[in-house]
Enzyme design. Structure first.
Site, short mmCIF file in Angstrom:
data_model
loop_
_atom_site.label_atom_id
_atom_site.label_comp_id
_atom_site.label_asym_id
_atom_site.label_seq_id
_atom_site.Cartn_x
_atom_site.Cartn_y
_atom_site.Cartn_z
N LYS A 289 33.31 28.19 26.07
CA LYS A 289 33.39 28.23 24.62
C LYS A 289 34.73 27.64 24.20
CE LYS A 289 32.07 31.63 21.09
NZ LYS A 289 31.64 33.02 20.92
N GLU A 375 20.32 45.64 17.83
CA GLU A 375 20.46 46.59 16.72
C GLU A 375 19.45 47.73 16.81
OE1 GLU A 375 22.10 42.63 15.50
OE2 GLU A 375 20.18 43.30 16.35
N ARG A 403 16.77 44.33 11.17
CA ARG A 403 16.12 44.33 12.48
C ARG A 403 15.93 45.73 13.04
NH1 ARG A 403 18.04 38.95 14.97
NH2 ARG A 403 17.55 39.92 16.95
#
Length: 657
Positions: A289, A375, A403
């Site tokens: 990254k 979640e 969600r």
């Protein structure tokens, strides 16, 4: 002219040599650093997927082959390679979206940036292709940046792996810092051998030979079956030693890798093997990254996952510092509460720093849990912790609560669990667009029995209401706040017995005015501005902040009975929102005062600044005041209750077509 300027569509990549591809990758990284520094956006993730994206577009034929990104913030390089090289308006109103956008290009498919959904899309698309006689077309998924921590991804893999004929290629962008590719002479030799093994394992003849021997041995009596089990175990052990397959192999899916995701030749070779196989394949790529940008690589927190406007040379932010954010207020307060109460625990879904639980975690690392992009699991786990005697504080972006609705309803609320959910970035969030506006929670939460919902208007009220929330141990509580800076304190002139704050009475001291304005959370400032404008028109008003919008405070109903009309200003969708709930409570109490819900339309709102979006939907002091004046005068529904001696206005009844 640079190489990037010659790329108008993915097919142009086929003309480039390996050396030119390496140069193009460097040029793309410089383009991203220069341009995203000016607008803000997801920089680190895109710097890490340059070679992977080039390889995908070299080996596969978009848009005939469908390319899906998970999450969508990894799609900047894809945009550049599909004809979108003007990044000057990235994430700005009317400009380029920060995520895939169907309206921008035929190469974009999945617009939502909610993670872990890509493989279900791939499952559905590939099934449709089979049924429509287009089974030779590929679906390619780039999944990473934490998205494989979501359970939905594994549900989809389970289904994809069950059908060996579907052409689904899953590119795992593994940028975990603990999985940095090994370097050195031995590593190079192992990588070369691993590539050779991958070629053999993905060849159709290999599968046919294995099936033939498996059948012969298993039909050869006890000795044959024993021989098969022994040989199969030895084969699996050797494979796992050379190239660990893990769960992917157990699911029956072909696995290629791990490969160096920044080596163009390795990437293209692996993707070519996957394409030739003609069935579901995992290509595991190790990436960095923030690759190629020293400030990002040196940023320990998230390697410039998302940045504001920055100095491209140093990576330092250029935005004015020192402004207190809602998140920082929460971060400080929850850390203090955790010092005072050992039963307080924190839970988040792969967003420890963005939601402000990092200070709590630094003080009490054993009491903060990052469950990944999961979640649903977070809410049910919280219910279990509450049953075990803890008080969990689950911190999420408001848009991601969608969600976990079932878990909040059936696992937390049904069991009267003392769980506090803190929703960051509620309401209109701005540049991230439709999938990131936290505009659904106020409506969604209205139907959960027993739930307590707080919407603080400023920093003081956030601290206050958070403490009130964690004091409730027999029901779910929710505290929601906006994105960005907190703004000035809004002091009340009176607090009523049930906790409602009266912010203004115009004229002063009056208890029976024309308009009752209910400002929900951060909309309190807008409510006060509307009151000022109404006063200039000779219309009296009372402004209140309910603080807790669920349950509806009784004083709101009493005040409504003493006003000619009620205006509820909220930054959630109007349908089923706070205004709708107050109207129902008024009717149940026999109060027939007219009420107007002022909020967001039931639409997916395009990106722009918060102010721009609010203006687009008419949620401004000028527009709301204009409407309220008309309602008080009886020329616009809902009509304010007429004054003594006035006739009831009828307005214009529309003709039935």
């Amino acid at each position: 002219m640079g190489l990037l300027e010659t790329i108008r569509n993915p097919q142009d990549l086929s003309k480039l040599s390996t050396g030119q591809l390496v140069s193009l990758a460097a040029e793309i990284r410089q383009f991203l650093i220069t341009n995203v520094a000016q607008t803000g956006g997801h920089l680190g993730p895109n710097l890490g997927v340059v070679e992977l994206t080039l390889g995908i577009h070299r080996v596969f034929d978009s848009p005939r082959d469908s390319i899906v990104f998970d999450t969508g913030h990894q799609s900047y390089v894809h945009k550049l390679l599909t004809g979108r090289q003007d990044f000057s308006t990235l994430r700005q109103q009317g400009g380029l979206s920060g995520y895939p956008e169907r309206a921008e290009s035929v190469h974009d498919i999945v617009e939502s940036s909610h993670a872990s959904s890509s493989l279900s899309w791939a499952d559905g698309i590939s099934r449709a292709r089979q049924l429509n006689g287009e089974g030779e077309r590929y679906v390619v998924v780039m999944i990473g940046d934490g998205a494989l921590t979501g359970g939905m991804a594994w549900e989809a893999i389970n289904n994809i792996a069950a059908d060996k004929s579907r052409r689904v290629v899953i590119v795992v962008n593994d940028n975990g810092r603990s999985y940095a590719p090994t370097i050195g002479g031995l590593a190079d030799q192992l990588a070369a051998l691993r590539s050779t093994l991958d070629r053999v394992r993905t060849h159709k003849a290999y599968e046919g030979t294995l099936d033939w021997w498996k059948t012969r041995l298993q039909n050869g009596g006890m000795a044959g079956r024993l021989a098969y089990k022994s040989l199969h175990a030895a084969k699996k052990g050797i494979k796992d030693w050379w190239a660990p397959q893990g769960l992917f192999e157990d699911l029956g899916m072909k696995y290629i890798g791990p490969i160096d995701g920044h080596d163009m030749a390795s990437v293209e070779d692996a993707l070519t093997q996957a394409r030739k196989y003609g069935g579901p394949v995992i290509v595991h790529a190790m990436t960095e990254k923030g690759r190629g940008y020293a400030p990002a690589r040196a940023h320990e927190a998230d390697q410039f996952h998302a940045v504001g406007v920055i100095d491209p040379e140093t990576g330092e932010p250029l935005d004015a510092g020192g402004v207190q954010s809602w998140t920082s207020v929460f971060a400080d307060e929850i850390a203090d509460i955790a010092d005072e109460r050992r039963d307080i625990v924190g839970i988040t879904g792969a967003m420890l720093i963005p939601v402000g639980l990092h200070k709590f975690a630094a003080k009490h690392p054993d009491r903060v849990f990052d469950v990944g992009i999961a979640e649903q699991h977070a809410l049910t786990s919280a219910a279990g912790m509450a049953y075990g005697g803890l008080h969990p504080v689950v911190a999420l972006y408001a848009t991601f609560l969608n969600r976990a609705f079932d878990q909040l309803l059936m696992d937390v609320a049904l069991h009267k669990a003392g769980v506090t959910v803190v929703l960051d970035r509620a309401g209109v969030t701005g540049p991230d667009g439709a999938s990131h506006h936290g505009m659904w929670d106020l409506s969604m939460l209205q139907i959960i029995p027993g739930l307590h919902l707080a919407a603080p208007r400023d920093a003081t009220r956030l601290r206050e209401e958070l403490r009130e929330a964690v004091a409730i141990d027999d029901a779910p509580t929710v505290v929601r706040f906006s994105k960005g800076s907190v703004g000035a304190e809004v002091e009340a002139i009176e607090r009523l017995a049930d906790g409602v704050d009266v912010l203004a009475r115009r004229p002063s001291g009056s208890t029976e005015n024309d308009v009752l304005i209910v400002g929900v959370g951060s909309m309190a400032g807008l409510a006060l501005e509307i009151s000022n404008r109404l006063g200039a028109q000779g219309i009296s008003s009372t402004v209140v902040d309910p603080r807790w919008v669920l349950p509806v405070p009784p004083s709101i109903i009493s005040l409504a009975a003493r006003h000619r009309i009620v205006i509820v200003v909220e930054d959630g969708v109007r349908a089923g929102g706070v205004g709708s709930r107050i109207r129902q409570e008024m009717r149940a109490a026999g109060v027939d005062t007219a009420l107007n819900e002022v909020g967001l339309p039931v639409e997916f709102l395009a990106h722009g600044t918060r102010a721009q979006v609010m203006e687009r939907v008419g949620l401004t002091a000028q527009q709301v005041t204009h409407d309220v004046v008309a309602q008080v005068l009886g020329t616009k529904v809902p009509f304010a209750r007429p004054l003594p001696g006035q006739e009831l206005p009828t307005g214009q009844i529309p003709k039935i077509q």
